[in-house]
Enzyme design. Structure first.
Site, short mmCIF file in Angstrom:
data_model
loop_
_atom_site.label_atom_id
_atom_site.label_comp_id
_atom_site.label_asym_id
_atom_site.label_seq_id
_atom_site.Cartn_x
_atom_site.Cartn_y
_atom_site.Cartn_z
N GLU A 159 -20.66 67.11 78.93
CA GLU A 159 -20.14 68.25 79.17
C GLU A 159 -19.72 68.45 80.36
OE1 GLU A 159 -23.88 71.00 79.36
OE2 GLU A 159 -24.59 69.81 77.17
N GLU A 265 -27.85 65.26 69.61
CA GLU A 265 -29.41 66.13 70.21
C GLU A 265 -29.70 67.41 69.13
OE1 GLU A 265 -28.04 67.24 74.25
OE2 GLU A 265 -27.41 65.96 74.48
#
Ligand code: XIL
Length: 362
Positions: A159, A265
């Protein structure tokens, strides 16, 4: 309006009406039966897991029979390993690694460097220069080194792109080590585990095309520097309000660098979207689960359309709906979200069937 157009509308009307009735009266389906996901897919199918779940026999049987790969949901993150005094505690990540080995499952390491985890042991040396750089290297060497031979891959940096999709985040790592902190992390990880594939992972690469562009730019910069980035992870935390075609476009773009792709995910929230359909969206759950199945089907179709050497793995962020992070604080909402492929009892949902159908179809 000419008579032919009128006739077309007349013919189309009953079909629309039927579609409308169907949506309004959609009933919950009977039991769904699907073959074990891991046996259907010609690539690893993963799920995240935590040690607390290993005591739950339904969790374990659903995980082990359907999935071939585990991502530790949080126990290989810095917050779980690095204690305040700077020492390491590997008790829980070792338990996840042992569980994976005992059940013949692959283990995907997650994650070494994350903006969201500014741990006290690093905060204490924030701005210190060499001691900070040494501690960074030491952490990556220690963790990646400990699991050498036990993990099949790592999310090295997680991220790194700004929330709004523009450019890279300012974080404790970039402030102390400069904009090339990520490239450095890949070099350290390779030093610890020379052959393991090393991923860059992020979210909203499907919902925000500008974030995808920044992400690809960052990946190219790391590669240009000669650092050993070897795969791209697209988290795919999405919802039933997802624009059709967006996941496909994302996967196609991400594949353009030629690196293996980890759909890393996946979950598909069934909640109302603020500002999209409004708080008063009364769509029944049975219909939401069908929409969810279409989203999962699209994700799998997109993944299947990659050349085989770019299909690293397809991972779901949890096993049963009740295991999902979206059902826990701070995400809990009203507690009714059903974002995963198996219901609270471990039975397959329409989304699990859609996944199997998409694999078989393509
Ligand atoms: C989440 C876990 O699911 C939670 O249990 C934990 O408290 C916070 O992190 N992107 C990621 C994952 O890369 O590590 C996050 O996992 C979900 C979003």
């Amino acid at each position: 309006m000419d008579p032919i157009s009128r006739r077309r509308i007349a013919l189309a009307a009953p079909a629309l009406l039927l579609a409308g009735c169907h949506a309004a009266n959609a009933q919950p389906e009977g039991p769904i039966s699907v073959p074990p996901l891991r046996q259907v897919a010609p690539f690893p199918v993963g799920a995240c897991a935590m040690t607390g779940q290993f005591q739950d026999p339904t969790f374990v049987s659903t995980l082990v029979s359907n999935f071939s790969q585990i991502t530790p949901e949080w126990e290989m993150k810095m917050e779980a390993i690095l204690k305040n005094d700077g020492t390491f505690d590997f008790t829980r990540p070792d338990m996840v690694a042992d569980f994976a080995a005992q059940h013949g499952m692959r283990l995907h390491g997650h994650t070494l460097v994350w903006y969201a985890q500014e741990m006290p042991a690093f905060k204490r040396i924030d701005g210190a220069g060499k001691p900070f750089a040494d501690a960074y290297r030491n952490y990556i060497l220690a963790v990646a080194g400990r699991y050498r031979g036990r993990v099949v891959s790592w999310d090295v940096v997680n991220e790194a792109i700004n929330e709004n999709g523009e450019g890279e985040r300012d974080c404790i790592w970039s402030r102390n080590l400069g904009p090339d902190y990520a490239a450095l992390a890949y070099r350290h990880a390779q030093e610890a585990d020379p052959t393991v594939p090393l991923f860059l992972n992020d979210y909203f690469l499907d919902t925000l095309p500008n974030k995808r562009r920044s992400f690809l730019r960052m990946a190219e910069r790391i590669l240009k520097s000669g650092a050993p980035l070897s795969g791209l992870g697209t988290q795919t935390h999405v919802s039933i309000h997802m624009r059709p075609g967006a996941i496909k476009a994302a996967i196609k773009d991400l594949a353009s660098l030629g690196l293996p792709i980890h759909l890393s995910e996946l979950d598909v929230s069934t909640r109302n979207a603020d500002g999209v359909k409004g708080r008063f969206d009364m769509t029944p759950m049975s219909e939401r689960l069908q929409i969810q199945a279409r989203v999962v089907g699209e994700a799998m179709e997109a993944f299947m359309s990659l050349p085989a050497h770019q299909r690293f793995a397809f991972t779901i962020w949890g096993v049963r709906d009740k295991d999902s992070w979206l059902r826990r604080p701070p995400n809990a909402g009203d507690g009714t979200d059903r974002p995963l492929l198996f219901d609270d009892d471990g039975h397959p949902k329409p989304a699990a069937r859609a996944l199997v159908e998409a694999v078989s179809r393509t």
